[in-house]
Structure formats: C-alpha cells, structure tokens
Enzyme design. Structure first.
Site, mmCIF file in Angstrom:
data_model
loop_
_atom_site.group_PDB
_atom_site.id
_atom_site.type_symbol
_atom_site.label_atom_id
_atom_site.label_comp_id
_atom_site.label_asym_id
_atom_site.label_seq_id
_atom_site.Cartn_x
_atom_site.Cartn_y
_atom_site.Cartn_z
ATOM 1 N N HIS A 199 7.359 21.261 -3.008
ATOM 2 C CA HIS A 199 7.436 19.958 -3.693
ATOM 3 C C HIS A 199 7.487 18.879 -2.619
ATOM 4 O O HIS A 199 8.557 18.349 -2.291
ATOM 5 C CB HIS A 199 8.652 19.884 -4.605
ATOM 6 C CG HIS A 199 8.584 18.734 -5.575
ATOM 7 N ND1 HIS A 199 8.817 17.428 -5.194
ATOM 8 C CD2 HIS A 199 8.286 18.682 -6.894
ATOM 9 C CE1 HIS A 199 8.682 16.627 -6.231
ATOM 10 N NE2 HIS A 199 8.359 17.365 -7.284
ATOM 11 N N CYS B 120 9.237 21.475 -18.657
ATOM 12 C CA CYS B 120 8.954 22.650 -17.827
ATOM 13 C C CYS B 120 8.088 23.686 -18.539
ATOM 14 O O CYS B 120 7.166 24.232 -17.960
ATOM 15 C CB CYS B 120 10.258 23.315 -17.402
ATOM 16 S SG CYS B 120 10.741 22.928 -15.725
ATOM 17 N N HIS B 121 8.424 23.985 -19.791
ATOM 18 C CA HIS B 121 7.717 25.042 -20.516
ATOM 19 C C HIS B 121 6.464 24.541 -21.217
ATOM 20 O O HIS B 121 5.655 25.351 -21.672
ATOM 21 C CB HIS B 121 8.657 25.693 -21.532
ATOM 22 C CG HIS B 121 9.817 26.401 -20.919
ATOM 23 N ND1 HIS B 121 9.699 27.610 -20.267
ATOM 24 C CD2 HIS B 121 11.130 26.062 -20.832
ATOM 25 C CE1 HIS B 121 10.886 27.999 -19.834
ATOM 26 N NE2 HIS B 121 11.770 27.070 -20.156
ATOM 27 N N HIS C 272 0.517 20.195 -8.576
ATOM 28 C CA HIS C 272 1.515 19.170 -8.888
ATOM 29 C C HIS C 272 1.316 17.940 -8.013
ATOM 30 O O HIS C 272 0.406 17.170 -8.237
ATOM 31 C CB HIS C 272 2.929 19.741 -8.759
ATOM 32 C CG HIS C 272 3.985 18.866 -9.346
ATOM 33 N ND1 HIS C 272 4.019 18.544 -10.679
ATOM 34 C CD2 HIS C 272 5.030 18.219 -8.782
ATOM 35 C CE1 HIS C 272 5.043 17.741 -10.924
ATOM 36 N NE2 HIS C 272 5.674 17.518 -9.779
ATOM 37 N N CYS D 290 13.409 20.897 -22.899
ATOM 38 C CA CYS D 290 12.668 22.069 -22.445
ATOM 39 C C CYS D 290 11.186 21.835 -22.195
ATOM 40 O O CYS D 290 10.579 22.535 -21.375
ATOM 41 C CB CYS D 290 12.802 23.197 -23.472
ATOM 42 S SG CYS D 290 14.472 23.449 -24.100
ATOM 43 N N MET E 272 16.685 28.457 -14.396
ATOM 44 C CA MET E 272 16.933 28.163 -15.811
ATOM 45 C C MET E 272 18.392 27.743 -15.978
ATOM 46 O O MET E 272 19.300 28.466 -15.578
ATOM 47 C CB MET E 272 16.641 29.407 -16.652
ATOM 48 C CG MET E 272 17.055 29.301 -18.102
ATOM 49 S SD MET E 272 15.956 28.259 -19.069
ATOM 50 C CE MET E 272 16.666 28.514 -20.710
#
Length: 575
Positions: A401, A82-83, A359, A79, A120
């Site tokens: 992206h 991403c978080h 990014h 996790c 998710m």
C-alpha cells in the site's frame, strides 16, 4: 475447540479462517464506533442500503423484512468496502452465498465474533456488534446479495451543478495566497476539506464537500482543485477567487475513490475523469464545468481465470504526460486501461492485462513509468506510459500500500521507488532506471524492516534525505501513534521513531498518525493525528532537517483530518 456458546476460540478461528481463505477484511464501521480504527477502504459504503432490492435465497435461514433491512444497513456500513457491494471480494475474500452456506451458521457466527489474525475485525468480542447482531449478519450473508441500482447519464445530469460559470470566474488570481504551498486537508467525518496556508499554518477556508474525501487532485495549471468523496461526489474548487470556492459539482455514482485531470500538452485543464466503486464505471467530464461527457463501464473478465466479474471497481487514476490519455486501474479484473481522450466519440483504449486487485500507485521520478500495487496479489505492476505497455510485475511483501510511493537515489542501487505494506513490516525498494542501472531495474533491490505492518503511506522529497513510513493501521498503540524515518544515505542503519501523537498533545483517543506530506520547499513534513469525532485531532509539522517538532496545528474545525495534499507536489507528481 468449542465454547459452550458455540463460538470457536479466537486462535482456532484465526487459523481456520486463514486456511479456508474467507473474510480477511479491514472493514470497520463509521457512525457508531471509533472511526479511526477504520481501514483504508473498509469503511462505510456510500451506497444507500435502502436502494438495494431485498432478496430471498433457498438454503439460507429465514429473515423478516425488518431483519433483512437492518442487516443490509450494517453490511453497507461496515463490510462492503472490503468484500464488495456484490460480495465478490477484493481485500476481503468473497462472501457469496455458495461459500457462506457451505461454511454454515455456527462457523460464520464464530468468524464474525472473533475475526482473524489476517485482518478481519473481531466484531463480537470488541462489542461493536451484539450477539444477536452477529447472528443476524451470519444469516444475512447466507442470502444472495441485494443489488443497488445503476447510475447512468440521466441521474448524473440531475446532480450536476455549475455554481460559477467559467466566464464569470476571475482571469487572474484575486487573492494573496501562495497557492503552491497551500494544503488541501481531508476532514473525513465532517464531509469537508480545509485549505491551510503552508507558510502561516492558518486555515484559509473550510469547504463542504462529499463524505470522506478520498483524494485531492490539481489541474495541470494548478488553478483548480478537484476532490472526490466516498459518496462519489466530485467538487471543483477555483483557487484564483478572492476566497477559494466550489464552482462546479457532480455525483458520478454511489461510491467512488478516484479523480484526475488531463495534463498532456495541449489538453491542460480540458478534461476531468472520476472512477466509481459502484456502479463499476468511470466518467470523463468537461474540465471547466464537470459536465459529464462519456461514461464507460468496467465490467468484464478477470486476467487470471478469465471469468466474468460484475463489480470491478475503479481504483487509482493518473494522467499521462507521454500521451493524451488517462491511466485507469480496474481493481478486481486486474486490467490497466490507457484511455485516450483526443476523440470521445471514438474512444481509443489500450487495455493491459496485469495482476488482480489493483489499488494505488504513482510515477517513477522520470514520469514515464507508473508503478501500482496489486495488493492482494502481493505485487507491484509497472506500466511504461511512453510505450503503452506492461513493463514488469514485481513480487513484493504482503499487501503493498504505497500511496503514490517514494522516489529517491539509493546509494548503492541508483534510482528506486519504494513501497510499504499493510500486511508486514517491510519497506521494499524497486530499481527504476533500466538505462543507467539495467541490472537493478524492476526488481526489489533492498528490503528494510520497519516498525510494523499496517502502513498506508510512504514518503520522501527530492530536497529531503529522509524516508518516512506511517503505520496507522498497526494494532499496536505505539506504531499506530508514531512514524518511522530512515536516512536514505544510510538505509541499513535502521529507523528512528518520531512520537507524532505524543507531540500533538491532543489527550484521549486512538490518535492514529497517517500520511506524511511535504511542503513546497521539501523542508517540512506534515502528519495527521487522526482521532475520533468527539476527541481532539491535530496536524503535526516536523522540521525535516532536524526531525524535531516545528508546529502543532489545532483548531475545532479540524475534525478527523486524514489525507493532506500540497498543491505544488500534487500538481507536479513530486513524491
């Protein structure tokens, strides 16, 4: 709306989750599930779970020490990418205890079980987490996040190793390799890279590196290859030796993504820089030995709410050709730093406010403008490296992206730079010629429909008339195992689908096709067919002129190949 076991039905959960804005991550596990399902940054965190201090939080369900330790391990594996380590959010939404406790245990269990349409994963219904593990994770994220230790100069110096001193290295190339057509290929789960001859298609050397090398970068001279793993290990490879070898290495943190070297005239090969996800910092190193010289923290205020962020991670870094400086993306705060390396004792930095969640990105065709994705803001930021200023912020599709993007001449709008998207099927072209085509500059001039969302990379070449778009993270088997290719002289004609995974003939597995990369001449395009560790992977080489299969490279050493970097194209920012 409720099932007997208390879980929300999948569709209801997806809608509810989207409305509440929680957890739209692309996180996936590493060691114990299908690795090729892993999203571009939502994989196992390199932060060691045991390094984080255990916390107890009022209002959160009780957990034993053993339960807390197990949940912590799962979180860092699946996790954190991403978080965030501190759960402040980035591609995935924040999971701080004030939010999670407000949502409540049953909601969290349902969301972890079924996931959401926004990305998710459905950890429970996929079988990746048991019902007990789902409940454990729901309880765990209601606690304050444990904090891993810092990683300063003493720890960095402990990891620094010069394997071959500069004075002991050759003064000229000692092998017969055509270095400009050499490919550095990430063997993700093996913790290695393969150097492959672009002419013979044979593996020259396999080198042990950090875990899951994220990128390969070339020194200005083209002699040294720098790679960085997600575990923040930097390896410096001398391509002039009889057999290319790692001559220096260092760990610059606990989790990282970016490395680059100085390219401004007079500073070629002098410095290297690497940016970390944890701790949030970058380090400038000696370009010949990787000796750490200067560490800079990136913690600070966000550009929008101007609130303090404790974990603004370093994303893309590029070397300017306009000034002696590195251009550094600070992800969560939305700052772009232009770091001048002329005097490290009096470091000069221009900090530009842009848009949050910076990014990846690359240069326009002139090398003056740096275009970079602010992915969760659905924008492309344009930096004028010559004037050291923000040029524009362009609204694009959902979660751009681009990789490094794609530069070419649009038959109607002139010079453009293209991006694809994780969150929708569009390919968008931005005008990049403010002098010759001022009416088109820094705006979307054309939108194409690709074969689906889930794209990680888009690519063309100055010698090519094709534009390739992968869809490696698309949930559909067809799009994820193929690529779309457009004719840049007839873009509105739509795309042709090339069945790359089918051509590879590797047998069973997810076989996700990722990252087009051209050879030196620009007449071949290489693709990775990324399978699981226990299945066969391959590289597929396509004839760019005919769009037909040219070669399938199979070797038992090609374990989970992902990124590929041609030496000449990487050295000179050709894309």
């Amino acid at each position: 709306m409720m099932k007997k076991d208390g879980y929300l039905k999948p569709l209801a959960v997806a809608v509810t989750a989207a409305a509440l804005g929680i957890g739209v991550a692309h996180a996936q596990p590493h060691k114990d599930i299908d690795e090729s399902k892993a999203a571009y940054q939502g994989t196992e965190s390199a932060v060691e779970a045991e390094s984080a201090k255990v916390m107890r939080t009022p209002g959160a369900p009780d957990l034993t020490e053993a339960e807390f330790a197990k949940a912590k391990q799962i979180y860092f594996q699946r996790c954190a990418g991403c978080h965030g380590v501190l759960r402040k959010g980035a591609t995935g939404k924040p999971l701080t205890s004030d939010i999670t406790q407000e949502r409540g245990l049953e909601y969290l269990k349902a969301f972890i079980t079924y996931g959401s349409a926004a990305g998710m994963p459905n950890w429970g219904t996929s079988g990746d987490l048991s019902e007990d593990e789902v409940e454990l994770m729901a309880k765990y994220i209601m606690h304050e996040p444990p904090v891993p230790p810092e990683f300063g100069m003493p720890k960095m110096q402990e990891t620094w190793e010069v394997k071959v001193a500069p004075e002991d290295r050759p003064t000229e190339q000692k092998n017969d390799l055509e270095l400009e057509n050499l490919f550095s290929v990430t063997l993700r789960d093996a913790g290695q890279i393969a150097l492959i001859d672009g002419g013979t298609k044979e593996i020259v050397k396999v080198l042990d590196t950090g875990y899951a090398v994220h990128i390969s970068r070339l020194s200005a001279s083209g002699r040294y290859l720098f790679v960085i793993g997600r575990d923040a290990k930097v390896d410096m490879i001398d391509l002039w030796m009889e057999e290319p070898e790692i001559v220096a290495s260092i760990k610059i943190g606990m989790e990282a993504r970016s490395v680059e070297t100085s390219k401004y005239k007079g500073f070629e090969d002098k410095f290297a820089i690497a940016g970390a996800y944890w701790p949030p910092q970058y380090v400038i190193m000696d370009g010949q030995t990787l000796e750490p010289l200067k560490i800079v923290s990136t913690r600070g205020m966000t550009v929008d709410t101007q609130e303090y962020h404790p974990e603004p991670r370093v994303a893309a870094i590029v070397a300017s050709h306009q000034h002696p400086e590195f251009i550094v993306n600070i992800k969560e705060t939305g700052k772009v730093q232009l770091v001048n390396y002329e005097d490290l004792d009096a470091l000069s930095t221009v900090e530009i406010d842009t848009s949050r969640f910076l990014h990846d990105g690359g240069w326009d065709s002139t090398g003056r403008y740096f275009l970079t994705a602010a992915n969760e803001s659905n924008q492309i930021v344009v930096i004028d490296a010559q004037e050291r200023a923000l040029e524009a912020i362009v609204d694009v599709g959902k979660i751009p992206h681009p990789g490094r993007g794609a530069n070419f001449i649009d038959p109607e709008f002139g010079p453009v730079w293209a991006t694809s998207h994780l969150g929708d099927a569009t390919v968008q072209l931005i005008g990049t010629d403010p002098e010759g085509h001022p009416d088109n500059a820094w705006q979307v001039v054309r939108t194409l429909q690709g074969q689906g969302g889930g794209s990680l990379f888009i690519k063309t070449h100055p010698e090519s008339e094709n534009l390739y778009v992968d869809t490696a993270l698309n949930p559909g088997e067809g799009p994820s195992q193929s690529v779309a290719v457009f004719d840049i002289n007839d873009l509105e004609a739509g795309f042709e689908v090339l069945p790359i995974a089918e051509w590879a003939e590797v047998g069973e597995g997810p076989k996700r096709v990722v990252q087009p990369e051209y050879n030196k001449a620009g007449d071949e395009v290489w693709f990775s067919v990324w399978n699981t560790m226990d299945e066969t992977s391959a590289l597929v080489v396509v004839d760019d002129k005919t769009r037909e299969l040219k070669k399938v490279i199979k070797d038992e050493r090609l374990v989970t190949p992902t990124g590929k970097f041609n030496v000449l194209n990487t050295q000179h920012d050709i894309y």
